[in-house]
Write a protein that holds these residues in place. Structure first.
Motif: not given
Length: 217
Positions: A85-114
């Protein structure tokens, strides 16, 4: 006789015109009602479109999870070899949201995150099976990400879209890994990628053990 015939013709034409007029009016009324129903069925909140990919640091994009900004971008274009297996890593991105939607907050909560802020790492890769046998990658080719700030990301747990993955013999495909982070990574110096065990699809025979590769940001 001729006058009677003319009278019948006039009455017939009048009935035809009335029928057409009634049909046209009926069709217009139906169209109007359909348009009204369509307007009334639209949601009150407009769904924001998601622009992908983010190509410049500082660029914003709307997503159902919230409004994101690209904080860091690296294009290592680095190949990781895990057996066949060859894994060609082309791009790495770090993104952030301080304006999180309700569905986003639900997903964070499911993962045990703030739920106040969402931090995400995204790896855009190309996978290639160089063998003549299909490969089974379980939940993906990457098991753990170790960031330079000390955070260890359990991919199976933090994967935004976990699903079983396999590759046919000689198959080559794009694969994007997106994982939640527990904290703001700030400016990362490197990301260590720990691959998962690669097995043959049919026999489940192990063809590559875990492998760790450091990628400079």
């Amino acid at each position: 006789m001729k006058q009677l015939f003319s009278l019948l013709m006039i009455v017939g034409v009048s009935i035809f015109i009335f029928a057409c007029s009634s049909q046209t009016k009926s069709e217009l009324e139906m169209k109007s009602d359909n348009e009204k129903d369509s307007i009334e069925s639209k949601p009150n909140v407009e769904v924001k479109t998601y622009k992908e990919p983010l190509t410049q640091v500082g660029e914003n994009a709307s997503h159902p999870f919230g409004v994101f900004v690209l904080n860091q971008l690296s294009k290592p274009n680095m190949k990781i070899t895990a057996g066949p297996l060859y894994i060609q890593v082309e791009r790495i991105k770090i993104v952030q949201s301080t304006d999180v939607s309700d569905i986003g907050k639900y997903n964070l909560k499911e993962k045990g995150l703030n739920t106040g802020k969402m931090n995400i790492i995204q790896l855009t890769t190309t996978l290639e099976n160089t063998s003549d046998q299909p490969l089974y990658l379980e939940k993906g080719p990457i098991k753990t990400l170790v960031l330079s700030n000390g955070e260890q990301v359990n991919v199976n747990k933090m994967n935004v879209d976990p699903k079983d993955l396999s590759l046919k013999a000689k198959e080559k495909t794009e694969f994007t890994l997106i994982c939640f982070l527990s904290q703001d990574p700030k400016n990362l110096k490197y990301v260590k990628v720990i691959t998962d065990i690669v097995r043959e699809q049919v026999t489940k025979k192990e063809v590559s053990p875990l492998k760790t590769v450091e990628i400079k940001m």
